[in-house]
Design an enzyme around this catalytic site. Sequence first.
Site, mmCIF file in Angstrom:
data_model
loop_
_atom_site.group_PDB
_atom_site.id
_atom_site.type_symbol
_atom_site.label_atom_id
_atom_site.label_comp_id
_atom_site.label_asym_id
_atom_site.label_seq_id
_atom_site.Cartn_x
_atom_site.Cartn_y
_atom_site.Cartn_z
ATOM 1 N N ASP A 108 42.365 44.269 42.904
ATOM 2 C CA ASP A 108 43.232 44.777 43.649
ATOM 3 C C ASP A 108 43.673 46.043 44.041
ATOM 4 O OD1 ASP A 108 45.765 44.341 45.259
ATOM 5 O OD2 ASP A 108 47.034 45.452 44.276
ATOM 6 N N HIS A 115 43.629 41.655 51.978
ATOM 7 C CA HIS A 115 44.507 41.074 51.540
ATOM 8 C C HIS A 115 45.311 40.462 52.462
ATOM 9 C CE1 HIS A 115 45.178 44.268 48.866
ATOM 10 N NE2 HIS A 115 46.642 43.708 48.405
ATOM 11 N N HIS A 123 43.183 37.093 51.998
ATOM 12 C CA HIS A 123 44.669 36.518 50.307
ATOM 13 C C HIS A 123 45.305 36.253 51.361
ATOM 14 C CE1 HIS A 123 48.044 37.643 48.313
ATOM 15 N NE2 HIS A 123 47.669 37.054 47.898
ATOM 16 N N HIS A 148 47.285 37.077 41.833
ATOM 17 C CA HIS A 148 46.778 37.665 43.756
ATOM 18 C C HIS A 148 45.075 38.233 43.519
ATOM 19 C CE1 HIS A 148 48.571 40.347 46.882
ATOM 20 N NE2 HIS A 148 47.602 41.945 45.978
#
Length: 400
Positions: A201, A283, A286, A300
């Site tokens: 991340d 993201h 994601h 995540h």
Amino acid sequence: MTDQPEAKPIFIQGETRAAGFFVGKIRRSGFMITLKAPKTYIREKNILDSAGPLIAEIGQNALIIGGNTALALTGKHLLPSLDDVGVHYHVHTFEGECTAAAITRYARLVRETGADCVIGIGGGRVLDLAKAAAEDGGVPVISVPTIAATCAAWSALTIIYDEEGRYAFPRPLQESPLLVLADTAVLASAPARYLKAGIADTIVKWHEAEPNAAGRPDLSLSIGLSVSRLALDLLDEQAVEASQAAGSGAITPAFAETVDAVIALAGLAGSITQGNPRVALAHSIHNSLTFLPATHGSLHGEKVIFGLIVQFVLAGKTLQEINELISFLCELTLPVTLEQLGIGGDISVQAAKIAESVDIDPEARERLAFEVSVPLLKEAILAADRYGREILASRAVSIS
């Protein structure tokens, strides 16, 4: 493995306002830059054993929210410390998704218990819930991360999901947590997979921000790029070593500094804004992946990092650059294919579903240095998956 000398404990304190939070504001050419950060961030071994006096300065009646595992890990350290200084507390477990309804329930608990502060203990979902519930309850929040998988312990942001674990929307918060207590004794015992997801991340932060600077970058973006570059450089040097120590309980300098990169540096990089829309492509991918139930077993950071491989393809990176990224991720045993994210069946159909659900601000997209569209996204997802499979196959051959 025995403990090595831990990197020097980190204490970061910012200026305070009446409420005790640090929210720096800079006016430049008529545009306001906002920087939200905790008043104090402490990364130190066994800090929970002596956290009582720090928390007593904030409140005398705490609502503690945490998952069962997180509470079991930290309670024997934190609760006696609160007892020693006379801080009362009400402990409530949280399981499930950080939904708008869940936030409402816990904000009600803040008011019903008369809490004057909230302590969130756990991973990103719990910390996001605690931050939002505290804001709605009108009290400050202390975050105690038990895994270093995201920068949620620092950020002034809560991500809202639905009951099925699908991304719903981001909720910006007025403040970051007032106090962050990153106890490396707890974090070093967490399964290595969580730290690897946090590394993923954090790696993404600079790569996502950089394409937004294709035109004239605003000052907040330039600052964020500098901070996220510092995190990226640190992880280039320390991530593999830190991931090898993770889960063993050993607190090496590499592990401690990697925790700082994941929580503090990534948190700071994302906390500086000037109000201009930006594309966070990995993201966004994601978020789309969360609509596929098969991916719900992935963390995540694991979904985000596959999104970065897709971004590399879209941005026209060379095959060498793409392969270098994938090879590095393989060293960390992070997912580099759709299958590793749990996605099977007709990959072309699945890639189309993912591409169609990627939501990007149109104004921000226009400023990117490369084109993004549903057809291009679909092809980039398929290409990223193919490159990942090829690298995995080559590594398997070399090992055998």
